[in-house]
Design a protein around this motif. Structure first.
Motif, mmCIF file in Angstrom:
data_model
loop_
_atom_site.group_PDB
_atom_site.id
_atom_site.type_symbol
_atom_site.label_atom_id
_atom_site.label_comp_id
_atom_site.label_asym_id
_atom_site.label_seq_id
_atom_site.Cartn_x
_atom_site.Cartn_y
_atom_site.Cartn_z
ATOM 1 N N ILE A 242 0.848 -1.195 0.000
ATOM 2 C CA ILE A 242 0.000 0.000 0.000
ATOM 3 C C ILE A 242 0.883 1.244 0.000
ATOM 4 C CG2 ILE A 242 -1.629 1.346 1.396
ATOM 5 C CD1 ILE A 242 -2.851 -1.286 2.298
ATOM 6 N N GLY A 243 0.589 2.156 -0.903
ATOM 7 C CA GLY A 243 1.353 3.395 -1.003
ATOM 8 C C GLY A 243 2.419 3.362 -2.080
ATOM 9 N N VAL A 244 2.704 2.186 -2.630
ATOM 10 C CA VAL A 244 3.680 2.082 -3.717
ATOM 11 C C VAL A 244 2.894 2.084 -5.023
ATOM 12 C CG1 VAL A 244 5.546 0.737 -4.733
ATOM 13 C CG2 VAL A 244 5.237 0.770 -2.239
ATOM 14 N N THR A 245 2.966 3.204 -5.748
ATOM 15 C CA THR A 245 2.178 3.357 -6.973
ATOM 16 C C THR A 245 3.000 3.112 -8.231
ATOM 17 O OG1 THR A 245 2.652 5.744 -6.963
ATOM 18 C CG2 THR A 245 0.639 4.999 -5.846
ATOM 19 N N ALA A 246 4.335 3.003 -8.068
ATOM 20 C CA ALA A 246 5.263 2.711 -9.164
ATOM 21 C C ALA A 246 6.538 2.182 -8.515
ATOM 22 C CB ALA A 246 5.547 3.981 -9.966
ATOM 23 N N PRO A 247 7.424 1.538 -9.262
ATOM 24 C CA PRO A 247 8.661 1.067 -8.643
ATOM 25 C C PRO A 247 9.360 2.186 -7.858
ATOM 26 C CG PRO A 247 8.469 0.214 -10.859
ATOM 27 C CD PRO A 247 7.346 1.192 -10.688
ATOM 28 N N THR A 248 9.585 1.937 -6.577
ATOM 29 C CA THR A 248 10.104 2.977 -5.678
ATOM 30 C C THR A 248 11.126 2.375 -4.733
ATOM 31 O OG1 THR A 248 7.930 4.047 -5.729
ATOM 32 C CG2 THR A 248 9.458 4.774 -4.019
ATOM 33 N N ASN A 249 12.235 3.068 -4.529
ATOM 34 C CA ASN A 249 13.271 2.584 -3.619
ATOM 35 C C ASN A 249 12.955 2.944 -2.172
ATOM 36 O OD1 ASN A 249 14.945 1.499 -5.668
ATOM 37 N ND2 ASN A 249 15.692 3.547 -6.136
ATOM 38 N N ALA A 250 13.222 1.992 -1.285
ATOM 39 C CA ALA A 250 13.041 2.196 0.150
ATOM 40 C C ALA A 250 14.297 1.742 0.877
ATOM 41 C CB ALA A 250 11.832 1.412 0.661
ATOM 42 N N ILE A 251 14.465 2.198 2.108
ATOM 43 C CA ILE A 251 15.538 1.701 2.966
ATOM 44 C C ILE A 251 15.055 0.405 3.606
ATOM 45 C CG2 ILE A 251 16.871 2.144 5.062
ATOM 46 C CD1 ILE A 251 16.808 5.116 4.327
ATOM 47 N N ALA A 252 15.912 -0.615 3.615
ATOM 48 C CA ALA A 252 15.524 -1.919 4.154
ATOM 49 C C ALA A 252 16.613 -2.457 5.072
ATOM 50 C CB ALA A 252 15.267 -2.916 3.022
ATOM 51 N N TYR A 253 16.184 -3.291 6.009
ATOM 52 C CA TYR A 253 17.118 -3.987 6.905
ATOM 53 C C TYR A 253 16.389 -5.172 7.514
ATOM 54 C CZ TYR A 253 14.791 -0.505 9.897
ATOM 55 O OH TYR A 253 13.873 0.316 10.505
ATOM 56 N N ASP A 254 17.167 -6.157 8.000
ATOM 57 C CA ASP A 254 16.569 -7.412 8.458
ATOM 58 C C ASP A 254 15.927 -7.292 9.837
ATOM 59 O OD1 ASP A 254 17.200 -8.795 6.180
ATOM 60 O OD2 ASP A 254 19.055 -9.660 6.975
ATOM 61 N N VAL A 255 14.757 -7.915 9.960
ATOM 62 C CA VAL A 255 14.058 -8.042 11.238
ATOM 63 C C VAL A 255 14.379 -9.417 11.822
ATOM 64 C CG1 VAL A 255 11.781 -8.173 12.344
ATOM 65 C CG2 VAL A 255 12.217 -6.481 10.562
ATOM 66 N N LEU A 256 14.588 -9.471 13.140
ATOM 67 C CA LEU A 256 14.972 -10.702 13.815
ATOM 68 C C LEU A 256 13.948 -11.091 14.872
ATOM 69 C CD1 LEU A 256 18.718 -9.831 14.603
ATOM 70 C CD2 LEU A 256 17.824 -10.951 12.545
ATOM 71 N N LEU A 257 13.808 -12.386 15.082
ATOM 72 C CA LEU A 257 13.135 -12.903 16.276
ATOM 73 C C LEU A 257 14.227 -13.199 17.294
ATOM 74 C CD1 LEU A 257 10.600 -13.891 17.774
ATOM 75 C CD2 LEU A 257 11.032 -16.151 16.793
ATOM 76 N N MET A 258 14.129 -12.558 18.455
ATOM 77 C CA MET A 258 15.130 -12.709 19.498
ATOM 78 C C MET A 258 14.556 -13.484 20.684
ATOM 79 S SD MET A 258 17.796 -11.110 18.291
ATOM 80 C CE MET A 258 18.830 -10.982 19.774
ATOM 81 N N SER A 259 15.439 -14.075 21.462
ATOM 82 C CA SER A 259 15.069 -14.729 22.715
ATOM 83 C C SER A 259 16.136 -14.365 23.741
ATOM 84 C CB SER A 259 14.949 -16.240 22.522
ATOM 85 O OG SER A 259 14.419 -16.858 23.670
ATOM 86 N N ASN A 260 16.249 -15.176 24.785
ATOM 87 C CA ASN A 260 17.279 -14.938 25.790
ATOM 88 C C ASN A 260 17.875 -16.275 26.222
ATOM 89 O OD1 ASN A 260 15.800 -15.939 28.320
ATOM 90 N ND2 ASN A 260 14.357 -14.444 27.478
#
Length: 323
Positions: A242-260
């Motif tokens: 949603i909000g991408v109306t044409a090819p558009t560059n974004a900043i990206a980085y990995d999301v992690l599942l963390m524990s302890n």
């Protein structure tokens, strides 16, 4: 009722209470951001997966941001938490906004997906790309979500702008920023693609549009100066974006599942195994999890250690790349 039967009934009742307590004690908490955020929707999908596929009853625990809840995950108050690679690194090492309180017991469980982030404006706005933010009211501050200011700083630098060139609208976190935009108090707000709040803003504004920038070596260097693990990712226009109306560059980085380190090894093993084998179920709960890659659940994370339960599963399947 005889005295014997009364004591018998009391014993049965106590046993039932103890049994109920035992079940409750086995429920694990998945710490995530507030409802409407990407992390909350992710946490809800993972809690459903854990409960239904891994045999690990789980509930989502909402907070303002990972900045707030990662210390609680480190302390073992919650068994799991969702964050990004850079904030996990800062939390483990006690750097940045975690200075003086290193999370030595935080452990990685899985890479979840690339978080794609950018500024959104109204679809009919005269702002065409990030350079158009000059002189505009944009969401700023993020006192309870310290991972956002570096992304804003990178975006402004790419656009040749600084804080003095925009009109800051001070908010505590991305949900607060989206609310400011919806209320007409901001011309642009920063948020992750695919989040429920983005859909809400889109409906409220009669359409929104993601602001892009060029995919150049110079821009990538700026992004990584402010946020080292980040990269530039082109987003296509489709229903989930949603909000991408044409090819558009974004900043990206990995999301992690963390524990302890205190979380039971078998519990983490079961969760990693359930995630690996149930991508469709996770994506059915939350569409962004279509970006989850079962063959890319681990990689070297520098100072961030992997949980033994996760390592055991990855080694069993020949997928261990975390060293």
């Amino acid at each position: 009722m005889s005295r014997h039967n009364r004591f018998g009934s009391l014993a049965v009742a106590c046993a039932m209470l103890l049994a109920a307590g035992g079940v409750a004690a086995q429920t694990v908490g998945v710490a995530a951001s507030n409802p409407g955020s990407l992390y909350h929707s992710t946490g809800s999908a993972l809690a459903k997966l854990m409960s239904e596929q891994a045999g690990v009853p789980a509930t989502v625990q909402p907070f303002a941001s990972a900045t707030i809840y990662l210390p609680a995950v480190n302390a073992g108050e919650y068994q799991f938490g969702i964050t990004n690679e850079d904030e996990a690194r800062l939390a483990v090492t006690g750097a940045g906004h975690f200075a003086g309180r290193p999370g030595a017991d935080l452990r990685a469980v899985s890479i979840l997906y690339p978080l794609r982030l950018g500024f959104f404006v109204r679809k009919d706005s005269d702002i065409k790309d990030v350079s158009g933010l000059k002189g505009k009211r944009i969401t700023y501050g993020f006192t309870s979500q310290k991972t956002i200011p570096p992304i804003i700083a990178a975006t402004l630098e790419i656009a040749g702008l600084s804080e003095s060139d925009i009109k800051p609208v001070m908010v505590p976190n991305v949900v607060g920023g989206a609310n400011a935009f919806i209320a007409g108090k901001a011309d642009a707000f920063i948020f992750a693609l695919g989040a429920a709040k983005v859909a809400e803003a889109n409906a409220s504004a009669g359409g929104i549009r993601l602001l892009g920038f060029g995919d150049t070596a110079e821009n990538l260097a700026v992004v990584r100066k402010h946020f080292p693990p980040a990269y530039i990712k082109q987003e296509a226009a489709h229903a989930r974006n949603i909000g991408v109306t044409a090819p558009t560059n974004a900043i990206a980085y990995d999301v992690l599942l963390m524990s302890n380190a205190q979380t039971d090894e078998d519990t983490v093993y079961k969760v990693a195994k359930a995630m690996h084998g149930n991508k469709k179920a996770m994506a059915a709960s939350f569409g962004v999890l279509n970006l989850f890659q079962p063959d890319r659940m681990n990689k070297p994370l520098g100072p961030i250690q992997w949980h033994p339960g996760a390592i055991r599963f990855y080694k069993e399947t020949g997928a261990w790349r975390g060293e």
